[in-house]
Design an enzyme around this catalytic site. Structure first.
Site, PDB file in Angstrom:
ATOM      1  N   ASP A 127       0.858  -1.195   0.000  1.00 44.01           N
ATOM      2  CA  ASP A 127       0.000   0.000   0.000  1.00 44.01           C
ATOM      3  C   ASP A 127       0.889   1.238   0.000  1.00 44.01           C
ATOM      4  O   ASP A 127       2.019   1.192   0.487  1.00 44.01           O
ATOM      5  CB  ASP A 127      -0.845   0.056   1.294  1.00 44.01           C
ATOM      6  N   ARG A 178      -0.995  -0.575  -8.450  1.00 45.39           N
ATOM      7  CA  ARG A 178      -2.366  -0.171  -8.159  1.00 45.39           C
ATOM      8  C   ARG A 178      -2.406   1.352  -8.264  1.00 45.39           C
ATOM      9  O   ARG A 178      -1.571   2.031  -7.670  1.00 45.39           O
ATOM     10  CB  ARG A 178      -2.750  -0.576  -6.736  1.00 45.39           C
ATOM     11  N   THR A 221     -10.710   2.500  -7.650  1.00 46.89           N
ATOM     12  CA  THR A 221     -11.567   3.680  -7.479  1.00 46.89           C
ATOM     13  C   THR A 221     -13.034   3.260  -7.462  1.00 46.89           C
ATOM     14  O   THR A 221     -13.400   2.236  -8.039  1.00 46.89           O
ATOM     15  CB  THR A 221     -11.338   4.710  -8.615  1.00 46.89           C
ATOM     16  N   HIS A 222     -13.853   4.102  -6.770  1.00 51.86           N
ATOM     17  CA  HIS A 222     -15.309   3.923  -6.832  1.00 51.86           C
ATOM     18  C   HIS A 222     -15.945   5.102  -7.549  1.00 51.86           C
ATOM     19  O   HIS A 222     -17.153   5.274  -7.523  1.00 51.86           O
ATOM     20  CB  HIS A 222     -15.911   3.841  -5.424  1.00 51.86           C
ATOM     21  N   ARG A 284      -8.667   7.210  10.610  1.00 55.82           N
ATOM     22  CA  ARG A 284      -9.050   7.539   9.237  1.00 55.82           C
ATOM     23  C   ARG A 284     -10.000   8.736   9.218  1.00 55.82           C
ATOM     24  O   ARG A 284      -9.901   9.612   8.389  1.00 55.82           O
ATOM     25  CB  ARG A 284      -9.752   6.351   8.581  1.00 55.82           C
TER      26      ARG A 284
HETATM   27  C1  LIG Z   1      -8.599  -1.204  -3.412  1.00 55.75           C
HETATM   28  C2  LIG Z   1      -8.183   0.132  -2.896  1.00 55.75           C
HETATM   29  C3  LIG Z   1      -6.901   0.296  -2.394  1.00 55.75           C
HETATM   30  C4  LIG Z   1      -6.480   1.531  -1.925  1.00 55.75           C
HETATM   31  N1  LIG Z   1      -5.186   1.679  -1.522  1.00 55.75           N
HETATM   32  C5  LIG Z   1      -4.749   2.905  -1.159  1.00 55.75           C
HETATM   33  C6  LIG Z   1      -3.382   3.135  -0.868  1.00 55.75           C
HETATM   34  O1  LIG Z   1      -2.528   2.230  -0.935  1.00 55.75           O
HETATM   35  N2  LIG Z   1      -3.021   4.387  -0.499  1.00 55.75           N
HETATM   36  C7  LIG Z   1      -3.903   5.421  -0.438  1.00 55.75           C
HETATM   37  O2  LIG Z   1      -3.506   6.544  -0.124  1.00 55.75           O
HETATM   38  N3  LIG Z   1      -5.212   5.221  -0.705  1.00 55.75           N
HETATM   39  C8  LIG Z   1      -5.648   4.004  -1.066  1.00 55.75           C
HETATM   40  N4  LIG Z   1      -6.968   3.830  -1.380  1.00 55.75           N
HETATM   41  C9  LIG Z   1      -7.953   4.892  -1.092  1.00 55.75           C
HETATM   42  C10 LIG Z   1      -8.100   5.814  -2.282  1.00 55.75           C
HETATM   43  O3  LIG Z   1      -6.904   6.539  -2.438  1.00 55.75           O
HETATM   44  C11 LIG Z   1      -9.268   6.793  -2.109  1.00 55.75           C
HETATM   45  O4  LIG Z   1      -9.077   7.580  -1.008  1.00 55.75           O
HETATM   46  C12 LIG Z   1     -10.633   6.163  -1.984  1.00 55.75           C
HETATM   47  O5  LIG Z   1     -10.727   5.014  -2.775  1.00 55.75           O
HETATM   48  C13 LIG Z   1     -11.722   7.143  -2.417  1.00 55.75           C
HETATM   49  O6  LIG Z   1     -11.478   7.581  -3.744  1.00 55.75           O
HETATM   50  P1  LIG Z   1     -12.366   7.163  -5.008  1.00 55.75           P
HETATM   51  O7  LIG Z   1     -11.438   6.971  -6.145  1.00 55.75           O
HETATM   52  O8  LIG Z   1     -13.228   6.020  -4.699  1.00 55.75           O
HETATM   53  O9  LIG Z   1     -13.171   8.462  -5.351  1.00 55.75           O
HETATM   54  P2  LIG Z   1     -14.132   9.385  -4.473  1.00 55.75           P
HETATM   55  O10 LIG Z   1     -14.562  10.470  -5.385  1.00 55.75           O
HETATM   56  O11 LIG Z   1     -13.492   9.755  -3.192  1.00 55.75           O
HETATM   57  O12 LIG Z   1     -15.319   8.422  -4.159  1.00 55.75           O
HETATM   58  C14 LIG Z   1     -16.282   8.063  -5.135  1.00 55.75           C
HETATM   59  C15 LIG Z   1     -17.512   7.568  -4.405  1.00 55.75           C
HETATM   60  O13 LIG Z   1     -17.200   6.342  -3.737  1.00 55.75           O
HETATM   61  C16 LIG Z   1     -17.792   6.305  -2.456  1.00 55.75           C
HETATM   62  N5  LIG Z   1     -16.725   6.134  -1.458  1.00 55.75           N
HETATM   63  C17 LIG Z   1     -15.408   6.324  -1.642  1.00 55.75           C
HETATM   64  N6  LIG Z   1     -14.703   5.998  -0.542  1.00 55.75           N
HETATM   65  C18 LIG Z   1     -15.619   5.612   0.393  1.00 55.75           C
HETATM   66  C19 LIG Z   1     -15.548   5.151   1.727  1.00 55.75           C
HETATM   67  N7  LIG Z   1     -14.361   5.010   2.368  1.00 55.75           N
HETATM   68  N8  LIG Z   1     -16.701   4.824   2.357  1.00 55.75           N
HETATM   69  C20 LIG Z   1     -17.882   4.932   1.720  1.00 55.75           C
HETATM   70  N9  LIG Z   1     -18.029   5.341   0.466  1.00 55.75           N
HETATM   71  C21 LIG Z   1     -16.920   5.691  -0.202  1.00 55.75           C
HETATM   72  C22 LIG Z   1     -18.564   7.557  -2.277  1.00 55.75           C
HETATM   73  O14 LIG Z   1     -19.892   7.295  -2.650  1.00 55.75           O
HETATM   74  C23 LIG Z   1     -17.968   8.511  -3.276  1.00 55.75           C
HETATM   75  O15 LIG Z   1     -18.869   9.429  -3.722  1.00 55.75           O
HETATM   76  C24 LIG Z   1      -7.400   2.610  -1.905  1.00 55.75           C
HETATM   77  C25 LIG Z   1      -8.665   2.454  -2.426  1.00 55.75           C
HETATM   78  C26 LIG Z   1      -9.060   1.250  -2.947  1.00 55.75           C
HETATM   79  C27 LIG Z   1     -10.404   1.136  -3.560  1.00 55.75           C
END
Ligand SMILES: Cc1cc2nc3c(=O)[nH]c(=O)nc-3n(C[C@H](O)[C@H](O)[C@H](O)COP(=O)(O)OP(=O)(O)OC[C@H]3O[C@@H](n4cnc5c(N)ncnc54)[C@H](O)[C@@H]3O)c2cc1C
Length: 302
Positions: A127, A178, A221-222, A284
Site C-alpha cells: 500500500d 495499483r 476507485t469507486h 481515518r
Molecule cells: C482497493 C483500494 C486500495 C487503496 N489503496 C490505497 C493506498 O494504498 N493508499 C492510499 O492513499 N489510498 C488508497 N486507497 C484509497 C483511495 O486513495 C481513495 O481515497 C478512496 O478510494 C476514495 O477515492 P475514489 O477513487 O473512490 O473516489 P471518491 O470520489 O473519493 O469516491 C467516489 C464515491 O465512492 C464512495 N466512497 C469512496 N470511498 C468511500 C468510503 N471510504 N466509504 C464509503 N463510500 C466511499 C462515495 O460514494 C464517493 O462518492 C485505496 C482504495 C481502494 C479502492
C-alpha cells in the site's frame, strides 16, 4: 462548504462516540477482528466471482516486536489462503513492518513474505502511505521487484509526481501497480487538491499504464466517472483481462462492483481486518474529515 463544517464537527465529537457505535459505522468496511473473519468474507466474495486482498489493520509500528507480530499474521494469512484454496492475496503497509524505525528489518520481513508468496503462488501488494514515505517505499519496491515478480506497489493520483513515477517504474521492466486517488491529507505544493485535477491525473497515469503494457494495473476507485473512463480505455486499447483489474474497498459501491463482475471484468475487493479496527476507524476519520460524511449516512441507514 457546509458539509466541510459538518464533517469537521463530527470528527471533533468522535472521542464521545461509544465504541459500539463506531463498530456499527465501521463493520461494513471491516471484515472483523480475526483472520478467520476475513477468510469467511473472502469465501463469500469468491463465491460472487470477486477476488480479494487481505489487509491487516495497523500501521506505524514502533518496535521490532510489533513489526514481527505484523509479519506473523500476514504469514498465517498467506498460508490459510492457500490451504483453503481462496482467490486472494495480501496488501501490506511498510510502516507496520518497521519502515519508519528500521528499514533493514522491514526489507527482511518483506523478503520473507515474498518467499512465502512464491511458495504459495500468491502476491504481496505494498500500500502507499503518506508522502513522508513515498520515495523510500517506491525505492524498496524497485529493489524487491528485481528479485521477485510476486510484489506490486500502489501510486496515488493526487501526487503531482505520480505520472513521472509511473513512467520511471515502467522503465524498470514489467511492473504491477495499483492506481488510486490517495487518502492522506497532503500539502498543496506536492498534491492536487481540486477534484477534477485528481481525476485528470488518474486518467493520465492510467493511460500511460495501460498503453505501455504494465504487467497488471489495479484500477482502485469507486468514482463512476473514472470507472467509465477506464472502461473506455480498456475497450479502445483492447487490454487483455489478465492485464488489469478493478479494485474496490469492502462495503463501498457494491452495485457498481457487481455490475463490473457481471460484465466479465476482473474485480478485487480490499478486505481490512484485525484487532486494531477501532484505532484504524477513528484515525481515518480524523485524518480525512471528508469520510465523516459517510459516517452520518451509515448511522441513518441501519
Ligand atoms: C482497493 C483500494 C486500495 C487503496 N489503496 C490505497 C493506498 O494504498 N493508499 C492510499 O492513499 N489510498 C488508497 N486507497 C484509497 C483511495 O486513495 C481513495 O481515497 C478512496 O478510494 C476514495 O477515492 P475514489 O477513487 O473512490 O473516489 P471518491 O470520489 O473519493 O469516491 C467516489 C464515491 O465512492 C464512495 N466512497 C469512496 N470511498 C468511500 C468510503 N471510504 N466509504 C464509503 N463510500 C466511499 C462515495 O460514494 C464517493 O462518492 C485505496 C482504495 C481502494 C479502492
Amino acid at each position: 462548504m457546509i458539509m466541510d463544517v459538518i464533517n469537521k464537527a463530527i470528527v471533533a465529537l468522535l472521542p464521545l462516540v461509544p465504541r459500539p457505535i463506531i463498530w456499527k459505522i465501521s463493520r461494513r468496511y471491516i471484515a472483523g477482528e480475526t483472520l478467520d473473519d476475513a477468510l469467511r468474507c473472502v469465501e463469500d466474495l469468491n463465491a460472487k466471482g470477486m477476488s480479494a486482498t487481505l489487509d491487516v489493520l495497523g500501521e506505524d509500528s514502533t518496535d521490532q516486536q510489533q513489526a514481527l507480530a505484523g509479519e506473523k499474521i500476514y504469514q498465517s494469512a498467506l498460508s490459510e489462503i492457500s490451504s483453503r484454496d481462496l482467490d486472494a492475496n495480501i496488501s501490506v503497509k511498510l510502516s507496520m513492518l518497521g519502515l519508519r524505525f528500521d528499514p533493514a528489518l522491514c526489507e527482511s520481513i518483506m523478503r520473507r513474505l515474498l518467499q512465502s508468496a512464491e511458495s504459495f503462488d500468491s502476491f504481496v501488494r505494498i500500500d502507499m502511505e503518506d508522502s513522508t514515505v513515498t520515495a523510500v517505499t517506491l525505492e524498496l519496491y524497485e529493489k524487491l521487484r528485481k528479485d521477485s515478480d510476486r510484489v506490486g506497489a500502489a501510486v496515488q493520483a493526487y501526487l503531482r509526481s505520480t505520472e513521472t513515477s509511473v513512467r520511471s517504474l515502467l522503465g524498470e521492466g514489467e511492473t504491477n501497480l495499483r492506481l488510486c486517488k490517495g487518502i492522506y491529507v497532503e500539502p498543496e505544493e506536492i498534491a492536487y487538491r481540486e477534484f477534477g485535477e485528481v481525476q485528470d491525473s488518474f486518467r493520465n497515469s492510467l493511460k500511460v499504464l495501460l498503453e505501455s503494457g504494465a504487467r497488471r494495473v489495479g484500477i482502485a476507485t469507486h468514482d463512476p466517472e473514472l470507472v467509465e473512463s477506464a472502461l473506455e480505455m480498456i475497450h479502445k486499447l483492447n487490454v487483455p483481462r489478465d492485464r488489469y483489474e478493478f479494485q474496490m474497498l469492502l462495503g463501498v459501491a457494491q452495485a457498481m462492483r457487481t455490475d463490473l463482475v457481471n460484465k466479465g471484468h476482473p474485480l478485487r475487493v480490499y478486505v481490512p481486518f484485525g484487532e486494531q479496527w477501532y484505532a484504524y476507524s477513528t484515525r481515518r476519520l480524523r485524518e480525512n474529515p471528508q469520510i465523516a460524511g459517510h459516517v452520518v449516512r451509515n448511522l441513518f441507514s441501519g
